[in-house]
Design an enzyme around this catalytic site. Structure first.
Site, short mmCIF file in Angstrom:
data_model
loop_
_atom_site.label_atom_id
_atom_site.label_comp_id
_atom_site.label_asym_id
_atom_site.label_seq_id
_atom_site.Cartn_x
_atom_site.Cartn_y
_atom_site.Cartn_z
N TYR A 1 17.95 34.55 37.27
CA TYR A 1 16.67 33.91 37.54
C TYR A 1 16.81 32.59 38.29
CZ TYR A 1 14.35 37.36 34.56
OH TYR A 1 13.85 38.53 34.03
N LYS A 23 27.39 43.05 28.81
CA LYS A 23 27.48 44.24 29.66
C LYS A 23 28.69 44.08 30.56
CE LYS A 23 25.86 48.14 31.22
NZ LYS A 23 25.72 49.35 30.42
N ASP A 25 22.32 47.94 26.93
CA ASP A 25 21.62 49.23 26.80
C ASP A 25 21.66 49.74 25.36
OD1 ASP A 25 24.35 49.38 27.22
OD2 ASP A 25 24.26 51.01 28.69
N ASP A 28 14.78 38.75 28.73
CA ASP A 28 13.40 39.00 29.14
C ASP A 28 12.98 40.40 28.70
OD1 ASP A 28 10.95 38.72 30.34
OD2 ASP A 28 11.70 38.59 32.39
N ASP A 46 10.33 41.54 25.29
CA ASP A 46 9.10 42.33 25.37
C ASP A 46 9.23 43.58 24.51
OD1 ASP A 46 7.93 40.47 27.02
OD2 ASP A 46 7.27 41.91 28.53
MN MN Z 1 8.76 38.26 30.51
#
Ligand code: MN
Ligand code: NAD
Length: 373
Positions: A139, A206, A239, A263, A267
């Site tokens: 990001y 990962k 994963d 992120d 969610d």
């Molecule tokens: Mn978000």
């Protein structure tokens, strides 16, 4: 008397609708908690501001916010009118990086009576926190787009000979630093100590595919873990970890993840709470200026209809109080929210009710003043 200066950025869409309820409930708290001393200053920044001024917030916006103790933000973004990469980057990401808010804290503890998606699980057995790194990773906004023939194209295209004949390509850089990994991981281990629950920190990694960034991340994790012999630690690939959030959510205590994986995971974990309208979040800069924003966005699909769920924004306000050192009022607010959700008569459509945003805000505000302190 305590005195907390709160910068309020309602933002766009349902951001403004839920923050109005947050302020209503915080003012109700002030009635019953003498000396709470909250002082709100609102800033009209966001997409509306952009359409008028050509920028999401003024050039000295961060400087202005620097004079406050904390920031309470609704959400920004209006895809129909303002390009997505301008909107969120111009306010939310600018504040997170500007104030170096490196620990994005997302509690996952389902409330009694909230919708729960897993048939064979006991929601009350679930109690964990996801810590998402907030300043690095994918990001950082670095990289580029390259047309054939343009400087840089050949270099990137050479990673796969087939690309040499291709059209435009894009590179998105994920930046990881030792300092950046270490501090967010220490935050996670310290939190596991404070919570004193399962005393377990799970690292989301990962390494098998992301051989530089996630390798540094994982190396630092092992190092940091050594300094906390009283806390168990483990790692899972992102994963597999996502799958475990669904198959065995009761396993977790504190999960630490980078910006992108965090992120997605947060969610996903919000669904365990009843959806994005129920999940709280804070972008914490220990010892500095933190920002508290419900993790949901501006929900253009329901904005303006008065049906957004304000619970996420209310629980987020409780996190803000806690970070300001106002723990008893924070608990009182959480208690009032839990009562209203458990009783179930007043709830918005996303969690199966027919009430409005304001009715939920009123119900929690009334409960705040009715609970015996
Ligand atoms: Mn978000
Ligand atoms: P969103 O969170 O706004 O909406 C996703 C879905 O969840 C929608 O169906 C919405 O109706 C529902 N929803 C979200 N919050 C709700 C609530 N409180 N009550 C009831 N339903 C709720 O995500 P999106 O649609 O991907 O993004 C919309 C805009 O918000 C975009 O511009 C995006 O960039 C922006 N956004 C901003 C932030 C932020 O400012 N921190 C975060 C995420 C998204």
């Amino acid at each position: 008397m305590a005195h907390h200066r709160v910068a309020v950025i309602p933002g766009d869409g349902i951001g403004t609708e839920v923050i109005a309820e947050g302020l209503k409930v915080l003012r109700a708290l002030e009635e019953v908690v003498p000396g709470l001393g909250l002082e709100f200053t609102e800033f009209p920044w966001g997409c509306g501001y952009y359409l008028e001024h050509g920028e999401m917030m003024p050039k000295d916006g961060l400087e202005t916010l620097g004079q406050f103790d904390t920031i309470y933000l609704g959400g920004v973004g209006w895809p129909a009118k303002v390009p997505e990469e301008i909107a969120v980057r111009g306010v939310v990401l600018a504040i997170r990086t500007g104030f170096d808010q490196y620990a994005n804290v997302r509690p996952v503890k389902p409330l009694v009576g909230a919708p729960f998606p897993l048939r064979d699980k006991d929601p009350q057995a679930i109690d964990f926190v996801v810590i998402r790194e907030g300043t690095e990773g994918l990001y950082v906004g670095q990289g580029g787009r390259y047309m054939p023939g343009q400087a840089g194209f050949e270099r990137w295209a050479s990673f796969r000979p087939a690309f040499l004949k291709s059209d435009e390509l894009a590179v998105q850089i994920g930046l990881y630093s030792e300092h950046g990994c270490r501090r967010v991981m220490e935050y996670a281990f310290d939190l596991a100590r404070r919570r004193n629950g399962k005393r377990l920190v799970t690292s989301c990694t990962k390494v098998n595919a992301l051989n530089y960034g996630m390798k540094l991340w994982s190396d630092i994790f092992e190092e940091v873990a050594e300094a906390y012999p009283d806390i168990r630690h483990e790692w899972m690939n992102a994963d597999a970890l996502a799958m475990r959030f669904v198959t065995q959510p009761e396993h977790f205590d504190v999960v630490v993840a980078d910006n992108l994986f965090g992120d997605l995971l947060t969610d996903l974990s919000a669904t365990l709470l009843g959806g994005l309208g129920m999940a709280a979040g804070g972008n914490i800069r220990p010892g500095g200026i933190s920002m508290f924003e419900p993790p949901h966005g501006t929900a253009p699909d329901i904005a303006g209809r008065g049906i957004a769920n304000p619970i996420a924004a209310l629980l987020t306000a409780a996190m803000m109080l806690e970070e300001l050192g106002e723990t008893p009022p924070a608990r009182l607010l959480e208690h009032a929210v839990a009562d209203v959700v458990r009783e179930g008569a007043i709830r918005t459509p996303d969690i199966g009710g027919a009430s409005t945003t304001q009715e939920v805000g009123d119900a929690v505000a009334n409960r705040v003043v009715a609970i015996e302190p």
